[in-house]
Scaffold this motif. Structure first.
Motif, PDB file in Angstrom:
ATOM      1  N   ARG A   1       0.839  -1.210   0.000  1.00 38.05           N
ATOM      2  CA  ARG A   1       0.000   0.000   0.000  1.00 38.05           C
ATOM      3  C   ARG A   1       0.871   1.256   0.000  1.00 38.05           C
ATOM      4  NH1 ARG A   1      -1.601   3.675   3.629  1.00 38.05           N
ATOM      5  NH2 ARG A   1      -0.665   2.580   5.413  1.00 38.05           N
ATOM      6  N   LEU A   2       1.878   1.279   0.860  1.00 37.66           N
ATOM      7  CA  LEU A   2       2.779   2.431   0.945  1.00 37.66           C
ATOM      8  C   LEU A   2       3.628   2.569  -0.318  1.00 37.66           C
ATOM      9  CD1 LEU A   2       3.826   2.028   4.681  1.00 37.66           C
ATOM     10  CD2 LEU A   2       2.504   3.935   3.727  1.00 37.66           C
ATOM     11  N   SER A   3       3.988   1.444  -0.907  1.00 40.66           N
ATOM     12  CA  SER A   3       4.755   1.469  -2.161  1.00 40.66           C
ATOM     13  C   SER A   3       3.950   2.165  -3.259  1.00 40.66           C
ATOM     14  CB  SER A   3       5.089   0.043  -2.602  1.00 40.66           C
ATOM     15  OG  SER A   3       5.875  -0.612  -1.641  1.00 40.66           O
ATOM     16  N   TYR A   4       2.673   1.834  -3.327  1.00 39.04           N
ATOM     17  CA  TYR A   4       1.801   2.450  -4.324  1.00 39.04           C
ATOM     18  C   TYR A   4       1.677   3.957  -4.065  1.00 39.04           C
ATOM     19  CZ  TYR A   4      -2.446   3.575  -6.922  1.00 39.04           C
ATOM     20  OH  TYR A   4      -3.359   4.169  -7.782  1.00 39.04           O
ATOM     21  N   GLU A   5       1.476   4.330  -2.809  1.00 41.24           N
ATOM     22  CA  GLU A   5       1.364   5.761  -2.469  1.00 41.24           C
ATOM     23  C   GLU A   5       2.647   6.508  -2.817  1.00 41.24           C
ATOM     24  OE1 GLU A   5       0.174   6.274   1.593  1.00 41.24           O
ATOM     25  OE2 GLU A   5      -1.741   5.213   1.318  1.00 41.24           O
ATOM     26  N   PHE A   6       3.781   5.875  -2.538  1.00 40.37           N
ATOM     27  CA  PHE A   6       5.082   6.491  -2.860  1.00 40.37           C
ATOM     28  C   PHE A   6       5.216   6.695  -4.372  1.00 40.37           C
ATOM     29  CE2 PHE A   6       9.524   5.963  -4.160  1.00 40.37           C
ATOM     30  CZ  PHE A   6      10.168   6.917  -3.376  1.00 40.37           C
ATOM     31  N   ALA A   7       4.895   5.666  -5.139  1.00 37.57           N
ATOM     32  CA  ALA A   7       5.024   5.745  -6.600  1.00 37.57           C
ATOM     33  C   ALA A   7       4.142   6.836  -7.186  1.00 37.57           C
ATOM     34  CB  ALA A   7       4.679   4.390  -7.222  1.00 37.57           C
ATOM     35  N   VAL A   8       2.930   6.969  -6.648  1.00 39.83           N
ATOM     36  CA  VAL A   8       1.997   7.978  -7.152  1.00 39.83           C
ATOM     37  C   VAL A   8       2.411   9.376  -6.699  1.00 39.83           C
ATOM     38  CG1 VAL A   8      -0.393   8.822  -7.001  1.00 39.83           C
ATOM     39  CG2 VAL A   8       0.055   6.367  -7.339  1.00 39.83           C
ATOM     40  N   ASN A   9       2.732   9.529  -5.418  1.00 43.97           N
ATOM     41  CA  ASN A   9       3.052  10.859  -4.874  1.00 43.97           C
ATOM     42  C   ASN A   9       4.356  11.428  -5.426  1.00 43.97           C
ATOM     43  OD1 ASN A   9       0.750  11.118  -3.271  1.00 43.97           O
ATOM     44  ND2 ASN A   9       1.673  10.012  -1.566  1.00 43.97           N
ATOM     45  N   THR A  10       5.320  10.582  -5.708  1.00 42.45           N
ATOM     46  CA  THR A  10       6.585  11.064  -6.286  1.00 42.45           C
ATOM     47  C   THR A  10       6.463  11.280  -7.790  1.00 42.45           C
ATOM     48  OG1 THR A  10       7.352   8.792  -6.590  1.00 42.45           O
ATOM     49  CG2 THR A  10       8.062   9.935  -4.573  1.00 42.45           C
ATOM     50  N   GLU A  11       5.381  10.790  -8.374  1.00 45.13           N
ATOM     51  CA  GLU A  11       5.153  10.831  -9.831  1.00 45.13           C
ATOM     52  C   GLU A  11       6.173  10.006 -10.602  1.00 45.13           C
ATOM     53  OE1 GLU A  11       5.180  15.168 -10.215  1.00 45.13           O
ATOM     54  OE2 GLU A  11       3.008  15.106 -10.461  1.00 45.13           O
ATOM     55  N   LEU A  12       6.744   9.010  -9.928  1.00 45.27           N
ATOM     56  CA  LEU A  12       7.672   8.097 -10.603  1.00 45.27           C
ATOM     57  C   LEU A  12       6.932   6.976 -11.324  1.00 45.27           C
ATOM     58  CD1 LEU A  12      10.454   7.784  -7.867  1.00 45.27           C
ATOM     59  CD2 LEU A  12      10.787   8.641 -10.195  1.00 45.27           C
ATOM     60  N   ILE A  13       5.657   6.799 -11.030  1.00 42.15           N
ATOM     61  CA  ILE A  13       4.922   5.678 -11.602  1.00 42.15           C
ATOM     62  C   ILE A  13       4.604   5.920 -13.086  1.00 42.15           C
ATOM     63  CG2 ILE A  13       2.568   6.447 -11.021  1.00 42.15           C
ATOM     64  CD1 ILE A  13       2.104   3.430 -10.137  1.00 42.15           C
ATOM     65  N   ASP A  14       4.778   4.883 -13.868  1.00 41.25           N
ATOM     66  CA  ASP A  14       4.466   4.902 -15.292  1.00 41.25           C
ATOM     67  C   ASP A  14       2.942   4.806 -15.462  1.00 41.25           C
ATOM     68  OD1 ASP A  14       5.803   4.145 -18.182  1.00 41.25           O
ATOM     69  OD2 ASP A  14       3.909   3.080 -17.871  1.00 41.25           O
ATOM     70  N   ASP A  15       2.391   5.563 -16.407  1.00 44.51           N
ATOM     71  CA  ASP A  15       0.934   5.588 -16.595  1.00 44.51           C
ATOM     72  C   ASP A  15       0.369   4.207 -16.913  1.00 44.51           C
ATOM     73  OD1 ASP A  15       0.747   8.272 -16.065  1.00 44.51           O
ATOM     74  OD2 ASP A  15       0.809   8.893 -18.164  1.00 44.51           O
ATOM     75  N   ARG A  16       1.117   3.421 -17.685  1.00 44.98           N
ATOM     76  CA  ARG A  16       0.644   2.070 -18.026  1.00 44.98           C
ATOM     77  C   ARG A  16       0.577   1.196 -16.775  1.00 44.98           C
ATOM     78  NH1 ARG A  16       5.301   0.500 -21.955  1.00 44.98           N
ATOM     79  NH2 ARG A  16       6.384   1.603 -20.269  1.00 44.98           N
ATOM     80  N   ILE A  17       1.579   1.332 -15.912  1.00 49.20           N
ATOM     81  CA  ILE A  17       1.612   0.548 -14.680  1.00 49.20           C
ATOM     82  C   ILE A  17       0.499   0.996 -13.739  1.00 49.20           C
ATOM     83  CG2 ILE A  17       2.996   0.075 -12.594  1.00 49.20           C
ATOM     84  CD1 ILE A  17       5.470   0.037 -14.402  1.00 49.20           C
ATOM     85  N   LEU A  18       0.259   2.294 -13.687  1.00 53.10           N
ATOM     86  CA  LEU A  18      -0.822   2.823 -12.849  1.00 53.10           C
ATOM     87  C   LEU A  18      -2.166   2.207 -13.243  1.00 53.10           C
ATOM     88  CD1 LEU A  18      -1.679   4.820 -10.629  1.00 53.10           C
ATOM     89  CD2 LEU A  18      -1.892   6.566 -12.413  1.00 53.10           C
ATOM     90  N   ASP A  19      -2.409   2.107 -14.541  1.00 55.66           N
ATOM     91  CA  ASP A  19      -3.669   1.520 -15.015  1.00 55.66           C
ATOM     92  C   ASP A  19      -3.804   0.070 -14.568  1.00 55.66           C
ATOM     93  OD1 ASP A  19      -4.428   3.852 -16.254  1.00 55.66           O
ATOM     94  OD2 ASP A  19      -3.718   3.257 -18.244  1.00 55.66           O
ATOM     95  N   VAL A  20      -2.716  -0.694 -14.686  1.00 52.36           N
ATOM     96  CA  VAL A  20      -2.778  -2.111 -14.323  1.00 52.36           C
ATOM     97  C   VAL A  20      -2.916  -2.269 -12.803  1.00 52.36           C
ATOM     98  CG1 VAL A  20      -1.636  -4.356 -14.505  1.00 52.36           C
ATOM     99  CG2 VAL A  20      -1.422  -2.707 -16.371  1.00 52.36           C
ATOM    100  N   CYS A  21      -2.265  -1.397 -12.042  1.00 49.66           N
ATOM    101  CA  CYS A  21      -2.413  -1.436 -10.576  1.00 49.66           C
ATOM    102  C   CYS A  21      -3.884  -1.304 -10.182  1.00 49.66           C
ATOM    103  CB  CYS A  21      -1.611  -0.305  -9.920  1.00 49.66           C
ATOM    104  SG  CYS A  21       0.173  -0.582  -9.869  1.00 49.66           S
TER     105      CYS A  21
END
Length: 270
Positions: free
Chosen positions: A206-226
């Motif tokens: 859960r925290l990993s997901y929040e970190f990826a989103v809040n830092t904006e390091l997450i790839d849009d394709r990965i965000l969709d699959v998450c």
């Protein structure tokens, strides 16, 4: 000889004039897919999955052990299910397993973990992978570098780690950029404090997901699959790479796999 892959959920960056104290805090899990090493008589070439490569951290390890009599009459052969540069700690795994092998081969009492860590730091390819890969398991790194200060959490055998690799990402471009460092450290410290209060695999993802989103390091394709994988324990992006990881129990495993194109199913490696 084998070193596990490492999925970093979140992290912070610490720089120090002493490379042993340079590193990161954060949390991650090692998995039972990683790097296997073989040395064969040769000309000092390095191969990764049968392709000749240059891996900076490996070159640094070789340079170190040359001082103690290692000669380059061997080819260094790595094999793995994971590609280099995908946020799964392959550079660190290669450095660690090679340092351990050469340490044993030359009958040294060298701290091979420190050698591998310094090699990664000097190359800008990683900050905490080597320590986690040495400790193994679900590892919370409470202080950067050495001496090692971690909390190792044992998790049940009913968890699966599913990995989907979307592409490569250069670690060095992020961990040397002051703008990124400030953002990463702000959210990384928050996540670390939260995880230490409740150190479970569920809280970690859960925290990993929040970190990826809040830092904006997450790839849009990965965000969709998450978002599509919300019925599992959770999913996020492995840092730093264009790689999705998902934690699943057995009852949701098949459904999770069916959503992905090229899933690699792993277990936490101790």
């Amino acid at each position: 000889m084998f070193a596990p892959g490492h999925i970093t959920g979140f992290f912070t960056i610490y720089k120090h004039s002493d490379k042993l104290k340079t590193g990161s805090t954060g949390a991650g899990i090692t998995v039972d897919n990683g790097v296997s090493l073989e040395l064969k008589e040769g000309r000092g070439n390095v191969f990764y999955n049968n392709e000749r490569v240059d891996i900076c951290a490996v070159e640094k390890v070789v340079e170190h052990y040359k001082k103690f009599g290692y000669n380059e009459n061997y080819d260094i052969i790595f094999s793995s299910n994971f590609p280099l540069g995908s946020g799964l700690g392959m550079s660190g795994a290669c450095a660690l397993v090679l340092a351990k092998k050469l340490n044993e081969m030359l009958n040294l009492n060298d701290n091979y973990v420190e050698i591998a860590h310094i090699s990664e730091v000097e190359c800008g390819t990683g900050l905490g992978d080597v320590i986690a890969q040495y400790v193994k398991g679900f590892v919370i790194r409470k202080a950067p570098g050495f001496p090692i200060d971690v909390e190792k959490i044992v998790v049940g055998d009913d968890y699966y780690v599913i990995i989907e690799i979307f592409g490569k990402k250069e670690t060095k471009e992020i961990i040397t950029n002051e703008k990124w460092i400030k953002k990463i450290n702000e959210f990384g410290n928050k996540c670390l404090n939260e995880l230490l209060k409740n150190p479970t695999l569920e809280n970690f993802v859960r925290l990993s997901y929040e970190f990826a989103v809040n830092t904006e390091l997450i790839d849009d394709r990965i965000l969709d699959v998450c978002n599509d994988l919300k019925f599992t324990v959770g999913a996020s992006q492995s840092m730093l790479g264009n790689t999705l990881f998902c934690i699943s129990k057995k009852e949701t495993l098949e459904d999770a796999i069916s959503i992905l194109k090229s899933p690699i199913v792993c277990k936490v490696y101790y």
